[in-house]
Design an enzyme around this catalytic site. Structure first.
Site, mmCIF file in Angstrom:
data_model
loop_
_atom_site.group_PDB
_atom_site.id
_atom_site.type_symbol
_atom_site.label_atom_id
_atom_site.label_comp_id
_atom_site.label_asym_id
_atom_site.label_seq_id
_atom_site.Cartn_x
_atom_site.Cartn_y
_atom_site.Cartn_z
ATOM 1 N N SER A 147 3.532 -12.537 4.231
ATOM 2 C CA SER A 147 3.584 -11.181 4.288
ATOM 3 C C SER A 147 2.441 -10.501 3.594
ATOM 4 O O SER A 147 2.484 -8.974 3.222
ATOM 5 C CB SER A 147 4.832 -10.611 3.428
ATOM 6 N N THR A 151 8.717 -2.388 -1.502
ATOM 7 C CA THR A 151 8.532 -3.401 -0.289
ATOM 8 C C THR A 151 9.777 -3.167 0.366
ATOM 9 O O THR A 151 10.687 -2.420 0.000
ATOM 10 C CB THR A 151 8.680 -4.719 -0.784
ATOM 11 N N GLY A 152 9.540 -3.192 1.779
ATOM 12 C CA GLY A 152 10.544 -3.029 2.786
ATOM 13 C C GLY A 152 9.984 -2.112 3.932
ATOM 14 O O GLY A 152 8.767 -2.022 4.124
ATOM 15 N N THR A 173 5.688 -7.754 1.298
ATOM 16 C CA THR A 173 4.590 -7.025 0.533
ATOM 17 C C THR A 173 4.864 -7.429 -0.837
ATOM 18 O O THR A 173 5.798 -8.047 -1.431
ATOM 19 C CB THR A 173 5.051 -5.586 0.496
ATOM 20 N N ARG A 221 -0.863 0.156 12.976
ATOM 21 C CA ARG A 221 0.054 0.808 12.092
ATOM 22 C C ARG A 221 -0.181 0.577 10.745
ATOM 23 O O ARG A 221 -0.613 -0.463 10.370
ATOM 24 C CB ARG A 221 1.407 0.103 12.584
ATOM 25 N N VAL A 222 0.080 1.523 9.970
ATOM 26 C CA VAL A 222 -0.270 1.480 8.354
ATOM 27 C C VAL A 222 0.908 1.917 7.617
ATOM 28 O O VAL A 222 1.874 2.937 8.035
ATOM 29 C CB VAL A 222 -1.284 2.465 8.100
ATOM 30 N N GLY A 223 1.353 1.031 6.703
ATOM 31 C CA GLY A 223 2.572 1.427 5.931
ATOM 32 C C GLY A 223 2.620 1.961 4.869
ATOM 33 O O GLY A 223 1.465 2.793 4.761
ATOM 34 N N ASP A 224 3.313 1.875 4.088
ATOM 35 C CA ASP A 224 3.582 2.668 2.590
ATOM 36 C C ASP A 224 2.631 1.885 1.477
ATOM 37 O O ASP A 224 2.262 2.842 0.635
ATOM 38 C CB ASP A 224 5.038 2.695 1.981
ATOM 39 N N GLY A 269 8.081 0.421 5.431
ATOM 40 C CA GLY A 269 6.989 1.432 4.710
ATOM 41 C C GLY A 269 7.181 2.661 5.382
ATOM 42 O O GLY A 269 7.198 3.700 4.430
ATOM 43 N N THR A 316 -0.244 -5.998 1.405
ATOM 44 C CA THR A 316 0.489 -6.440 2.332
ATOM 45 C C THR A 316 -0.255 -6.835 3.617
ATOM 46 O O THR A 316 -1.307 -6.000 3.862
ATOM 47 C CB THR A 316 1.539 -5.405 2.670
HETATM 48 N N1 GLY Z 1 6.288 -2.119 2.864
HETATM 49 C C1 GLY Z 1 5.084 -2.763 3.724
HETATM 50 C C2 GLY Z 1 4.883 -2.155 5.002
HETATM 51 O O1 GLY Z 1 6.074 -1.462 5.482
HETATM 52 O O2 GLY Z 1 3.896 -2.162 5.558
#
Ligand code: GLY
Length: 312
Positions: free
Chosen positions: A45, A217-218, A166, A194-197, A220, A184
């Protein structure tokens, strides 16, 4: 002095604590801890060995925030460089910007003198192929880089419960300064770009010496929509305890509408040096170690159920 991390940060904990014991800054401790997680091929991850997106490209996101000044640096959708956290730190310390994406982040990493590598391990590539072949005909799999629409395949192939991860590190140093870092490889099998949090300050990462820090984490997308890390620090500013602030942020997540909701996990630290962990998954843990402790403590996160939805 304390380090708080997601449990997959265990491999980096000794290095982070060593930085604090040697009088280093919270920023340096966070970077040192996360670098070891990024280099761990068994962590799918984060960094080297991470799972790729749907077309088989491994894209990394990371951010770091210095609670002394609220300065921050982040990279998103960066390919070919293991230590996204170090690139993020250099963004913070040498550029007038806070977030670089894609080719710009890669160019900047090369300017730092980092060597481009293939980060996709044979094991991660094999899992990607096996997982996608379960869900799509051979001609679709063979044409993922072609002009077929990916939208429906992303929804089918993405596993909401298992395909994310993450690492979070929060440090408070001998001066009481706080820093927070997140790195991450994002959501496995996701749509390219795609970009997460994790690189979005206020969503997956926030640190402010005056109040504390938080990281996620989780899924995003949920932390972006709820502004989760910043909310926790704001709730601390408003006078809530750390437990109340995290519980309030989980309530914000619980109240999200929409078709796609999954898991969320928080780690946080208040300015007095108290750690906390919350999760929508029962029995999930986090770790922390004070500089005078011989080993990290693995603590159970407070469980707050969140609705899970996966509708097309
Ligand atoms: N929490 C990491 C992501 O959603 O990319």
């Amino acid at each position: 002095m304390i380090i708080v991390a997601s449990t997959n940060g265990l491999i980096g904990m000794p290095a982070a604590v060593a930085v604090l014991r040697a009088g280093g800054t919270a920023v340096a401790a966070v970077e040192a801890g996360i670098r070891l997680v990024e280099a761990n091929p068994d962590d799918h991850s984060v960094g080297y060995g991470g799972y790729p997106n749907i077309v088989g490209d491994l894209e990394l996101d990371a951010s770091i925030m210095d609670g002394r000044t609220l300065e921050t640096g982040a990279v998103a959708a960066m390919k070919g460089y293991t230590h996204a956290i170090s690139v993020a730190r250099q963004v913070m310390e040498t550029l007038p910007h806070v977030l670089l994406v894609g080719e710009g982040a890669e160019r900047f990493a090369a300017e730092m003198g980092l060597v481009r590598e293939d980060l996709l391990t044979d094991a991660a590539r094999a899992t990607w192929e096996q997982r996608l072949r379960q869900d799509m005909p051979a001609d679709v799999f063979a044409n993922l880089r072609g002009d077929i629409p990916l939208r429906d395949w992303v929804r089918l192939a993405t596993d909401p419960e298992r395909a994310r991860g993450t690492v979070n590190f929060i440090a408070q140093d001998a001066h009481g300064d706080i820093a927070c870092g997140v790195s991450t490889s994002g959501w496995a099998w996701s749509y390219p770009g795609r970009v997460g949090d994790s690189p979005i300050i206020g969503a997956g990462n926030y640190a402010d010496n005056r109040y504390g820090a938080a990281a996620c984490t989780g899924m995003g997308e949920m932390a972006i929509r709820a502004g989760t890390a910043r909310s926790i620090v704001l709730y601390l500013k408003m006078g809530m305890s750390l437990t109340e602030a995290c519980a309030e942020a989980m309530r914000d997540l619980r109240d999200l509408g929409g078709r796609f909701l999954s898991v969320m996990n928080l780690v946080a630290l208040d300015k007095a040096g108290n750690p906390a962990g919350f999760s929508s998954i029962p029995d999930k843990t986090y770790i922390y170690q004070r500089a005078d402790m011989e080993a990290p403590v693995e603590a159970t996160r407070t469980h707050v159920p969140l609705p899970a939805r996966w509708q097309g």
